[in-house]
Design an enzyme around this catalytic site. Structure first.
Site, PDB file in Angstrom:
ATOM      1  N   GLU A 184      -3.966  -5.788  25.066  1.00 53.14           N
ATOM      2  CA  GLU A 184      -3.385  -6.604  24.004  1.00 53.14           C
ATOM      3  C   GLU A 184      -2.314  -7.544  24.535  1.00 53.14           C
ATOM      4  OE1 GLU A 184      -1.478  -6.333  19.549  1.00 53.14           O
ATOM      5  OE2 GLU A 184      -1.523  -4.525  20.773  1.00 53.14           O
ATOM      6  N   GLU A 279      -2.580  -4.212  11.367  1.00 56.07           N
ATOM      7  CA  GLU A 279      -1.328  -3.855  12.027  1.00 56.07           C
ATOM      8  C   GLU A 279      -0.202  -4.776  11.559  1.00 56.07           C
ATOM      9  OE1 GLU A 279       0.119  -2.452  16.435  1.00 56.07           O
ATOM     10  OE2 GLU A 279      -0.594  -4.487  16.168  1.00 56.07           O
TER      11      GLU A 279
END
Length: 304
Positions: A184, A279
């Site tokens: 990420e 998220e």
């Protein structure tokens, strides 16, 4: 809201909740009709706690009852084995796909793989080994990896090589189990090594393993590079997981500048069958805020 905040908040709940309590949302008749989404959006613990109650299994059941077909939990590795097992059983019972949890390597900035230090690599590999056992309990496929910060004393090419070699070692652990670490790129700090989608694409090509792919977090990539659909198209063959959050604020879609209806339409047009992790935080508190999240996803998912 930063990843460490998600991890701290979710991990701390595991010892404080009881599993299998009564559902807390039965009186909300406007929630009784299950929605059918076009994509696998994945809420996390705490997102609907006012509507569903504090019990973790009740929260999973509430998510499923609203039509969500996936779930993610950054802090899963911090939960005890019994809790992990019960979560896995609940997800299986409701036919929900387990999304990412974070491989425990000590934090986003810690144990930077760019340094090439054996002690840092050992911590990372130990996290990968422990993650395999956690994945088995909750039937997970994807695990988030953040390589750490820059090693400023080294040329960037050397740092790239160090990261690739470390990730190859991690992939060797995960690949026999069919597991995937998703890298990420983040926007939280200029000191983070991994920040852009093209850089992450290059790293994945270097590792050259089905167990090392991209986690394209739309919130972070809007902040660092923009051109979301263009950059997703360029890196699409390495993207295996997607996360959501509007910008500014990192709240649900419709609260910021991102045209999520178009982004979701693009993702659907690519035939994406994976998970889109929610998220982000809620823009409003209490039950009203939780209903706003559900309604936002119903609205932005209406792209066909």
């Amino acid at each position: 809201m930063k990843r460490r905040d998600f991890i701290q908040k979710t991990a701390l709940t595991s010892s404080a909740v009881t599993l299998g309590g009564s559902l807390a949302y039965g009186a909300n008749t406007n929630l009784d009709i299950k929605h059918t989404f076009n994509l696998k959006y994945a809420p996390h613990f705490g997102m609907f706690k006012n509507l569903a109650g504090d019990d973790l299994i009740d929260q999973i059941n509430f998510m499923a009852d609203q039509g969500f077909t996936a779930f993610e939990d950054n802090g899963m590795m911090g939960r005890d084995v019994a809790t992990q097992t019960k979560i896995g059983e609940a997800l299986a019972k409701r036919n929900m796909t387990m999304g990412v949890f974070v491989i425990d390597k000590g934090g986003n900035m810690a144990n930077t793989l760019a340094a090439g230090k054996q002690e840092y690599i050992d911590i990372f590999l130990d996290g990968c080994k422990r993650a395999v056992e956690v994945a088995k309990r909750v039937n997970a496929k994807w695990m988030t990896v953040v390589p750490g910060g820059f090693e400023r004393k080294l040329p960037i090419g050397i740092q790239d090589g160090n990261v690739i070699e470390a990730l190859k070692r991690g992939a060797e652990i995960l690949e026999p189990h069919g597991l995937v670490m998703v890298l990420e790129p983040l926007s939280d700090s200029p000191d983070l090594y991994l920040q852009n989608s093209d850089q992450t694409y290059m790293i994945c090509k270097g590792v050259d393993s089905p167990s090392c792919k991209i986690l394209f977090d739309i919130y972070h990539m809007q902040k660092t590079e923009g051109h979301l659909i263009h950059n997703m198209e360029l890196t699409w063959d390495e993207i295996d997981y997607i996360q959501i959050g509007d910008n500014p604020g990192r709240k649900e879609p419709t609260t910021g500048e991102i045209n999520y209806k178009n982004v979701f339409k693009y993702i659907h047009s690519k035939g994406f069958k994976g998970v889109l992790g929610m998220e982000h935080g809620n823009s409003k508190p209490d039950k009203e805020g939780e209903m706003a999240v559900i309604n936002a996803y119903k609205s932005e998912d209406n792209f066909l």
